[in-house]
Design an enzyme around this catalytic site. Structure first.
Site, mmCIF file in Angstrom:
data_model
loop_
_atom_site.group_PDB
_atom_site.id
_atom_site.type_symbol
_atom_site.label_atom_id
_atom_site.label_comp_id
_atom_site.label_asym_id
_atom_site.label_seq_id
_atom_site.Cartn_x
_atom_site.Cartn_y
_atom_site.Cartn_z
ATOM 1 N N ASP A 1 0.818 -1.220 0.000
ATOM 2 C CA ASP A 1 0.000 0.000 0.000
ATOM 3 C C ASP A 1 0.849 1.266 0.000
ATOM 4 O OD1 ASP A 1 -2.436 -1.305 0.010
ATOM 5 O OD2 ASP A 1 -2.593 -1.321 2.192
ATOM 6 N N SER B 1 -4.800 -9.259 7.451
ATOM 7 C CA SER B 1 -4.204 -7.933 7.599
ATOM 8 C C SER B 1 -3.686 -7.845 9.027
ATOM 9 C CB SER B 1 -5.273 -6.864 7.349
ATOM 10 O OG SER B 1 -4.887 -5.668 7.976
ATOM 11 N N ARG C 1 -1.192 5.238 16.786
ATOM 12 C CA ARG C 1 -1.559 6.212 15.738
ATOM 13 C C ARG C 1 -1.294 7.660 16.118
ATOM 14 N NH1 ARG C 1 -0.486 2.534 12.398
ATOM 15 N NH2 ARG C 1 -2.133 1.058 11.896
ATOM 16 N N ASP D 1 -8.291 3.808 11.789
ATOM 17 C CA ASP D 1 -6.979 4.456 11.767
ATOM 18 C C ASP D 1 -6.963 5.778 11.000
ATOM 19 O OD1 ASP D 1 -5.690 2.682 13.433
ATOM 20 O OD2 ASP D 1 -5.243 1.292 11.813
HETATM 21 N N1 ARG Z 1 -9.359 -2.893 15.192
HETATM 22 C C1 ARG Z 1 -8.153 -2.362 15.730
HETATM 23 C C2 ARG Z 1 -8.258 -0.885 15.940
HETATM 24 O O1 ARG Z 1 -9.060 -0.245 15.316
HETATM 25 C C3 ARG Z 1 -6.941 -2.708 14.887
HETATM 26 C C4 ARG Z 1 -6.944 -2.129 13.510
HETATM 27 C C5 ARG Z 1 -5.819 -2.587 12.626
HETATM 28 N N2 ARG Z 1 -5.879 -3.999 12.415
HETATM 29 C C6 ARG Z 1 -5.241 -4.680 11.439
HETATM 30 N N3 ARG Z 1 -5.357 -5.959 11.455
HETATM 31 N N4 ARG Z 1 -4.506 -4.104 10.525
HETATM 32 O O2 ARG Z 1 -7.528 -0.342 16.717
#
Ligand code: ARG
Length: 428
Positions: free
Chosen positions: A18, A178, A97, A126
């Protein structure tokens, strides 16, 4: 620094498909791209990272080791607040983040950039965390999220784009899930996990042993805390990152820290995600054990009410807010007596507090004991009960005893009849 007349953007760059494609996509649209790779833990040392960023068209790659800041200023405060989203998820991804956003802003200012960019999709949490944090810290910066707007809607189309633009990518990497990883935990979604009826296959787990393979003998570890912050394991003082990594190994080996949940995303979607966070689960359990002897009853009650707020604000991208400052100040204050040691037993997927001690302990053996040395004044108990029960007796007498069937006619169990008296005895 020599500046061209091109506009410059700083991109949060992981080196995956990405963000490599995002780099080129931005270059094609006239941006000078500085890639920023932030190490928040468990980043595989990738010697080809810089080469890949440059080959994708980046002007340069900046690497930032943010592990220590992440542990001290993000993980430990959240741990002390007991922050678990919807009672389960220790918020590893969500916590990283705002830190990455802060570093994007710092580098953007150093580099004279007018924008920051990230590779988040338009369906996740995110994007919200990056955008809201950046806007709070640097309202003057533009935020670019190419994945949210571009035409490359499938992974296959991204691969075609990458090949057409000679962007070196590692397509052999297994992409059925992922995955996002950092010091505090590992988040896994997509693939077979999208059906919430499917049990997670063993291949989703990388940090924790299965219960079947975990040792039959329990392991023990002693965690030392100072004002709520973990500072030592088995008596050895450790810096925050080393302590988390050590606990990660110990707890992971006993199968501790697997979670499987369907959570409520901020953007309105329910999503199924599994998490592995052995250090987080073990340290939070130990911390709770120490709080049980160092915090008073009302403090514990209030903390319980506020920890959900704390978890929500982290999850919802509200790190850089006054609300957070207030909750963080409260947490810090409440932790001022949370010092001491906890002994944890690690066994077959469970971390159990089996010992706790503190110079500030509110547990007084002389009050609790049923043995010799009891200092509790039993003769004061009846007077206490007399006053405590006074409103109960008044209400029972004035209202409840006069109800047909008496006060506690529950679920068809016949109540004892109230005496058929019209005059209530005086309440004392
Ligand atoms: N659901 C979690 C959050 O919003 C993790 C998000 C990222 N997960 C991932 N498998 N890339 O904090």
């Amino acid at each position: 620094m020599a500046k061209s007349d091109k506009k410059r953007v700083v991109l949060a760059y992981s080196g995956g498909l990405d963000t490599s494609v995002v780099t080129r996509w931005l270059v094609e649209r006239g941006w000078e791209v500085v890639c920023l790779n932030v190490d928040v833990g468990f980043l595989e040392r990738d010697p080809g990272l810089e080469e890949r960023a440059l080959a994708a068209g980046a002007e340069r790659l900046v690497v930032s080791d943010a592990k220590d800041t992440f542990a001290r200023s993000f993980i430990f405060p959240a741990m002390m607040a007991g922050a678990l989203y919807e009672g389960t998820y220790p918020l590893a991804t969500a916590l990283a983040r705002p830190l990455i956003a802060k570093l994007l802003v710092d580098v953007a200012r150093q580099e004279g950039a007018t924008a920051v960019a990230h590779g988040c999709t338009g369906k996740g949490n995110d994007q919200v965390r990056f955008d809201v944090s950046t806007a709070a810290l640097a309202p003057e910066l533009q935020i670019l999220a190419p994945v949210r707007e571009w035409e490359l809607t499938t992974r296959a189309s991204e691969i075609v784009y990458a090949r057409a633009h000679k962007i070196p990518i590692n397509v052999s990497e297994d992409k059925s899930y992922s995955v996002d990883e950092n010091l505090w935990g590992r988040s896994v979604e997509a693939g077979s996990l999208e059906d919430p009826w499917n049990e997670p296959q063993e291949d989703v787990w990388e940090w924790t042993k299965s219960i079947a393979d975990a040792p039959d003998q329990p392991g023990y570890v002693e965690v030392g805390f100072e004002k709520g912050v973990p500072i030592s394991l088995n008596g050895e003082q450790l810096d925050p990152v080393s302590l988390i990594l050590r606990m990660h190994e110990l707890a992971g080996a006993h199968g501790i820290g697997r979670m499987d949940m369907v959570e409520n995303r901020l953007v309105g979607i329910k999503s199924r995600e599994v998490y592995e966070a052995p250090a987080a689960v073990a340290l939070m359990e130990a911390h709770r054990g120490l709080e049980s002897i160092t915090l008073g009853k009302q403090q514990l009650r209030l903390k319980h009410r506020l920890m959900q707020d704390y978890a929500d604000l982290i999850y919802d991208g509200l790190w850089f807010t006054a609300h957070h400052q207030d909750l963080a100040s409260f947490t810090r204050s409440m932790q001022r007596h949370v010092s001491g040691d906890v002994r944890l037993r690690l066994h077959k997927g469970v971390a159990t507090v089996v010992g706790r001690r503190s110079p500030n302990s509110l547990y007084q053996l002389s009050l609790a004991t049923y043995d010799e040395g009891d200092m509790y004044d039993v003769s004061a108990a009846p007077g206490f009960i007399q006053i405590w029960g006074l409103p109960v007796r008044v209400q029972a007498n004035v209202q409840l005893l006069k109800q047909p069937g008496g006060p506690f006619d529950i679920d068809g169990i016949p109540a004892t009849e109230s005496p058929a008296t019209t005059e209530s005895p005086p309440i004392t």
